[in-house]
Design a protein around this motif. Structure first.
Motif, PDB file in Angstrom:
ATOM      1  N   GLN A   1       7.842   8.604  31.646  1.00 53.15           N
ATOM      2  CA  GLN A   1       7.506   9.986  31.307  1.00 53.15           C
ATOM      3  C   GLN A   1       8.597  10.948  31.753  1.00 53.15           C
ATOM      4  OE1 GLN A   1       3.615  10.925  32.866  1.00 53.15           O
ATOM      5  NE2 GLN A   1       2.667   9.124  31.886  1.00 53.15           N
ATOM      6  N   ARG A   2       9.085  10.758  32.955  1.00 55.18           N
ATOM      7  CA  ARG A   2      10.119  11.676  33.458  1.00 55.18           C
ATOM      8  C   ARG A   2      11.428  11.502  32.684  1.00 55.18           C
ATOM      9  NH1 ARG A   2       9.169  13.076  39.768  1.00 55.18           N
ATOM     10  NH2 ARG A   2       6.896  12.827  39.765  1.00 55.18           N
TER      11      ARG A   2
ATOM     12  N   GLY B   1      19.773  14.125  19.385  1.00 54.31           N
ATOM     13  CA  GLY B   1      18.460  14.073  18.784  1.00 54.31           C
ATOM     14  C   GLY B   1      18.082  12.780  18.095  1.00 54.31           C
ATOM     15  N   TYR B   2      16.771  12.688  17.798  1.00 57.79           N
ATOM     16  CA  TYR B   2      16.216  11.526  17.128  1.00 57.79           C
ATOM     17  C   TYR B   2      15.274  12.031  16.036  1.00 57.79           C
ATOM     18  CZ  TYR B   2      17.925   9.346  21.379  1.00 57.79           C
ATOM     19  OH  TYR B   2      18.726   8.937  22.408  1.00 57.79           O
ATOM     20  N   THR B   3      15.457  11.535  14.830  1.00 59.16           N
ATOM     21  CA  THR B   3      14.593  11.935  13.720  1.00 59.16           C
ATOM     22  C   THR B   3      13.493  10.922  13.460  1.00 59.16           C
ATOM     23  OG1 THR B   3      16.051  10.877  12.108  1.00 59.16           O
ATOM     24  CG2 THR B   3      16.485  13.198  12.625  1.00 59.16           C
ATOM     25  N   SER B   4      13.663   9.684  13.948  1.00 58.22           N
ATOM     26  CA  SER B   4      12.633   8.663  13.735  1.00 58.22           C
ATOM     27  C   SER B   4      12.604   7.719  14.929  1.00 58.22           C
ATOM     28  CB  SER B   4      12.907   7.878  12.456  1.00 58.22           C
ATOM     29  OG  SER B   4      14.128   7.166  12.557  1.00 58.22           O
ATOM     30  N   ALA B   5      11.428   7.157  15.205  1.00 59.88           N
ATOM     31  CA  ALA B   5      11.278   6.277  16.366  1.00 59.88           C
ATOM     32  C   ALA B   5      10.276   5.170  16.062  1.00 59.88           C
ATOM     33  CB  ALA B   5      10.813   7.075  17.585  1.00 59.88           C
TER      34      ALA B   5
ATOM     35  N   ARG C   1      14.024  17.665  26.833  1.00 60.29           N
ATOM     36  CA  ARG C   1      13.914  19.074  27.195  1.00 60.29           C
ATOM     37  C   ARG C   1      15.105  19.633  27.969  1.00 60.29           C
ATOM     38  NH1 ARG C   1       8.787  17.141  26.955  1.00 60.29           N
ATOM     39  NH2 ARG C   1       7.228  18.485  25.959  1.00 60.29           N
ATOM     40  N   SER C   2      15.924  18.748  28.548  1.00 60.76           N
ATOM     41  CA  SER C   2      17.011  19.253  29.390  1.00 60.76           C
ATOM     42  C   SER C   2      18.235  19.649  28.590  1.00 60.76           C
ATOM     43  CB  SER C   2      17.414  18.194  30.419  1.00 60.76           C
ATOM     44  OG  SER C   2      18.011  17.077  29.771  1.00 60.76           O
ATOM     45  N   GLY C   3      18.354  19.153  27.360  1.00 60.59           N
ATOM     46  CA  GLY C   3      19.537  19.441  26.566  1.00 60.59           C
ATOM     47  C   GLY C   3      20.729  18.570  26.906  1.00 60.59           C
ATOM     48  N   VAL C   4      20.559  17.633  27.837  1.00 57.87           N
ATOM     49  CA  VAL C   4      21.640  16.718  28.220  1.00 57.87           C
ATOM     50  C   VAL C   4      21.640  15.540  27.249  1.00 57.87           C
ATOM     51  CG1 VAL C   4      22.527  15.207  30.024  1.00 57.87           C
ATOM     52  CG2 VAL C   4      21.481  17.389  30.631  1.00 57.87           C
ATOM     53  N   ASP C   5      22.795  15.282  26.622  1.00 55.88           N
ATOM     54  CA  ASP C   5      22.839  14.165  25.682  1.00 55.88           C
ATOM     55  C   ASP C   5      23.497  12.926  26.288  1.00 55.88           C
ATOM     56  OD1 ASP C   5      25.482  14.855  25.699  1.00 55.88           O
ATOM     57  OD2 ASP C   5      25.504  15.680  23.670  1.00 55.88           O
ATOM     58  N   ASP C   6      23.754  12.948  27.592  1.00 56.52           N
ATOM     59  CA  ASP C   6      24.253  11.770  28.310  1.00 56.52           C
ATOM     60  C   ASP C   6      23.042  11.032  28.860  1.00 56.52           C
ATOM     61  OD1 ASP C   6      25.240   9.937  30.062  1.00 56.52           O
ATOM     62  OD2 ASP C   6      26.368  11.340  31.293  1.00 56.52           O
TER      63      ASP C   6
ATOM     64  N   HIS D   1      18.681  11.906  36.652  1.00 53.21           N
ATOM     65  CA  HIS D   1      17.821  13.046  36.996  1.00 53.21           C
ATOM     66  C   HIS D   1      16.363  12.609  37.148  1.00 53.21           C
ATOM     67  CE1 HIS D   1      20.859  16.124  35.161  1.00 53.21           C
ATOM     68  NE2 HIS D   1      21.276  15.589  36.283  1.00 53.21           N
ATOM     69  N   ALA D   2      15.915  11.710  36.250  1.00 54.77           N
ATOM     70  CA  ALA D   2      14.528  11.245  36.321  1.00 54.77           C
ATOM     71  C   ALA D   2      14.280  10.474  37.608  1.00 54.77           C
ATOM     72  CB  ALA D   2      14.219  10.373  35.105  1.00 54.77           C
TER      73      ALA D   2
END
Length: 840
Positions: free
Chosen positions: A782-783, A631-635, A790-795, A802-803
């Protein structure tokens, strides 16, 4: 005013006797007085003199900073003559740090002013400097045009010495593009002038250049005659450098004549002279020649190994005493450190010493990073220890107003108002590389295996050791031994460089070259024909050839080691040189599948950089309990800075960052968006330190990112500045930036930026290899974000795969499947959350 004038004169006196810090102190004091009394012309003069001292002492970034201030004052005052002089100095400083396009800009401005003023001498000087900058960019046609115009003006002004210099530079340019007959014609005229004006060192240089041109034409007897005359002049002048150079050139003539023993004797004599001169740099070149003859002529790898190892040792001895531009010259010069290392890799591989060859490949990668400037904070006030830099004596240079050293890579003026020279002690006049891993301690095979385990991928190290030859090592994440393969590029592909360029042209990301391409060579002016003659470039393909060339590139450059990675779902690629520009993800195998459909692919500039990065990440986790995996809390989102006319605006980039902000919002991520005039380099630097995700959609110039400012110089954020930032919070940088650089300036820019990000502590960077259109780029972005959030993949590497695959198989939008629309994004760094510790 009187005090200021006295201080300025004192500064000039100190500078003349080599007391540079006292000169700087005097000029700085003069500057303060001039500002206090409102003498703006004197202020501009003091700044110019201060910049000149910085340039002479090798601190080109400080020189650029003060020359820019001087230039502004000159323009405000309407001082055209002072403006011309400052433009020339500023251009020269930019050349020293590898910013040749900036140099062209400033030289062109000076040329225009000289023409407007009817100053033919100034016009000729500006044209000559432009020619040198065009050569550095690889734009040889434009260099020849500039030198030709300069020559015409020199003849009109009757300046015979400058005419001889112009002829010499023109001859050297003809040599670079293989027009040897024209080179001989120009150099013969230069020789006549040098003899006429009694310049024996210039005569020796012209004789040496003529000998080289004749050897390239196969006129070996004429070449031997010219080099023998140069040798006699060197001995007459008691100039060891001229003597050693002539001996080496004679050795090459004897090689071509098949007199190998005599050739070895002359190379040994050249080595002896270099040692008497205590010239470690020249000693390395001489030892390189000896090793080359043993290996390439006598096919004796065992005898070749000691002199090549000794050559690397000699280069290492010279290295620590060099500033950045000298290091770059030593590294990239034909027959220099890079070429000797590549030859040594071939020799070791030929002997079956594959791991030793790998160690040498990694070592030279690290030396390459030390050719890039590292900004050093200004030293605190205190004692100044003067270290007088020594550069090997060059008897004659065709380049007016500049050294023979190649330029270093880009930098950024230090944000420091101190006028003390940076550093202290023996490093006082050197731009150093503190904090970097020493290149004489690269990682070994056991550490590479541990790295492969940590990233859950096979590590593929590629070394470009010849125009048509690659060495490749595959390091597995289990206990299997390292796989090694030597790849030779077939005739129909020309060379590695030709194959990469042809592939890029075929998929529509590179335009066919219109300028003459420099001949590929190792040991320029001193080599065997097989290395000096570049293969003919294949015809530029059209778009319907894309499938063929992507398959051909795979067959030649990747298929030879495919079996070794057949069971590896993930690969960490470490390409070298021209291979950094190849879109590996788009290569097509024999079954028609793209490489990205077979493997998760990510990149690294070197194994040692990855080991150091992993150690840094481990330290951050232990010290701050930072979660780098989820996850990311700031960008920070930056798009379409206001370039104020000096670069094309990027309206699609604003849409891109707005989309990313919308995607991040449901996750609760706080996003700061900077566009237009707000997107300045200082503001972005401040913001980057505070955010976990940084997305930059802008232009790139080589290894510099461009942001909002009144000029390109003010809007740059260079790799050398970026690497000094402490980005301890940042997990990912996404860089969607098309490159504005031309020619050589484009090469390895993304690699330099990735190294800078790693040095700043960023574990992963996603970057674009080329400019894209306003449809395909946002689509892949975008992809990518959709998959990541949304995929839950953290790699992140798997997310990118995938994109890309979703675009390849997009039946609704067939254009998305074109490789140029998805292969531009590549991922660098530690692409998976790593729990194992890797200490070095």
């Amino acid at each position: 005013r009187g005090e200021g004038a006295t201080l300025a004169k004192l500064g000039l006196a100190y500078d003349h006797v080599g007391q540079h810090q006292r000169a700087i102190d005097s000029f700085t004091a003069a500057l303060s007085v001039k500002r206090e009394v409102g003498d703006r012309a004197g202020e501009a003069s003091a700044l110019s003199r201060l910049g000149s001292v910085y340039e002479r002492t090798g601190h080109y970034h400080h020189s650029i900073e003060v020359h820019i201030k001087s230039l502004r004052l000159r323009r405000e005052l309407g001082d055209k003559a002072g403006e011309v002089a400052t433009l020339a100095k500023l251009g020269a400083a930019y050349e020293h740090v590898g910013q040749h396009q900036h140099a062209v800009k400033h030289y062109t401005a000076g040329l225009t002013l000289s023409r407007d003023a009817g100053d033919k001498r100034g016009e000729a000087g500006a044209l000559s400097r432009l020619g040198t900058a065009f050569e550095a960019l690889g734009e040889y046609d434009r260099a020849i045009e500039s030198f030709t115009q300069a020559l015409t003006l020199r003849r009109e002004t009757g300046d015979r010495k400058s005419e001889g210099s112009a002829l010499g530079k023109l001859g050297s340019s003809f040599e670079l593009v293989g027009q040897h007959e024209k080179a001989v014609e120009s150099l013969t005229q230069a020789l006549e002038i040098q003899r006429e004006i009694g310049d024996k060192r210039g005569e020796a240089n012209a004789l040496s250049e003529l000998g080289t041109a004749c050897r390239a034409l196969g006129q070996y007897e004429r070449a031997e005659d010219f080099h023998s005359k140069a040798l006699a002049l060197g001995r007459e002048l008691v100039d060891g450098d001229i003597e050693a150079t002539a001996l080496a050139n004679l050795g090459l003539c004897y090689e071509h004549a098949g007199k190998v023993d005599t050739a070895l004797e002359h190379h040994a004599l050249a080595l002896a002279v270099r040692r008497v001169l205590n010239d470690s740099r020249g000693e390395g070149f001489a030892l390189g020649h000896l090793g080359r003859v043993h290996f390439e002529t006598n096919n004796d790898a065992v005898k070749a190994t000691p002199p090549l190892n000794d050559a690397m040792g000699a280069f290492d001895s010279a290295w620590s005493e060099m500033h950045i531009s000298e290091r770059k010259s030593l590294f990239f010069s034909a027959g220099g450190m890079r070429d000797v290392s590549r030859l040594l890799q071939r020799v070791l591989a030929h002997r079956g010493l594959h791991e030793e060859a790998l160690q040498q490949a990694e070592r030279v990668r690290l030396r390459a990073t030390e050719c890039e400037p590292m900004h050093v904070p200004c030293a605190p006030a205190g004692t100044f220890s003067l270290y007088a830099p020594h550069a090997p004596h060059t008897p004659f240079s065709w380049k007016e107003g500049s050294s023979n050293s190649a330029s270093a890579s880009d930098g950024f003026p230090a944000a420091c108002d101190s006028t003390r020279l940076p550093g202290s002690g023996s490093e006082s006049l050197r731009e150093n590389s503190e904090g970097r891993r020493r290149s004489d301690h690269p990682v070994d095979s056991s550490q590479l295996t541990l790295l492969a385990k940590c990233v859950h991928a096979a590590v593929i190290v590629m070394s470009h050791v010849g125009p048509r030859q690659l060495l490749v090592w595959v390091i597995h994440r289990d206990e299997r031994p390292i796989d090694f393969v030597s790849i030779s590029v077939p005739d129909d592909c020309g060379s590695v460089e030709n194959l990469v360029e042809t592939t890029r042209i075929a998929i529509g990301v590179e335009k066919p070259a219109t300028a003459v391409t420099k001949k590929s060579s190792f040991f320029r002016n001193h080599q065997r024909p097989s290395l000096s003659e570049s293969p003919t470039t294949p015809p530029a393909p059209n778009k319907r050839d894309a499938k063929f060339w992507l398959a051909r590139a795979h067959e030649v450059l990747f298929a030879p080691f495919c079996d070794a990675i057949a069971d590896e779902p993930r690969i960490l690629l470490m390409p070298d040189d021209d291979l950094c520009d190849l879109p590996f993800a788009a290569l097509r195998d024999a079954e028609g599948s793209y490489l990205v459909e077979r493997h998760v692919i990510f990149y690294a500039p070197s194994a040692t950089a990855m080991v150091a990065l992993k150690h840094r990440i481990d330290t951050r986790r232990e010290a701050h309990a930072v979660d780098l995996a989820h996850g990311y809390t700031s960008a920070l989102l930056v798009g379409d800075p206001d370039f104020q006319g000096w670069a094309k605006q990027l309206p699609a980039a604003q849409e891109e960052v707005r989309y990313v902000r919308a995607e991040l919002k449901p996750s609760g991520c706080h996003a700061v968006v900077l566009t237009g005039a707000e997107a300045t380099a200082p503001r972005i630097v401040d913001e980057m330190r505070e955010h976990e995700l940084v997305h930059l959609a802008t232009h790139r110039m080589g290894d510099s990112l461009l942001f909002s400012a009144a000029s390109m110089e003010e809007g740059e954020l260079s790799a050398s500045r970026l690497q000094l930032l402490r980005l301890s919070k940042t997990k990912l940088i996404v860089l969607n930036a098309g490159d504005l650089a031309r020619g050589r300036a484009r090469k390895s820019g993304v690699n330099s930026i990735s190294r800078a990000c790693f040095a700043a502590g960023v574990p992963v960077m996603l970057a674009s290899l080329w400019s894209t259109d306003e449809v395909s780029s946002p689509m892949l972005v975008q992809r990518f974000y959709n998959q990541m959030l949304r995929s839950g993949v953290d790699d992140v590497a798997e997310v990118l795969q995938h994109a890309i695959v979703s675009m390849i198989h997009d039946v609704d939008e067939p254009l998305n499947a074109l490789p140029r629309n998805w292969a531009f994004f590549v991922l660098y760094g530690l692409a998976v959350p790593l729990k194992a510790s890797l200490r070095v």
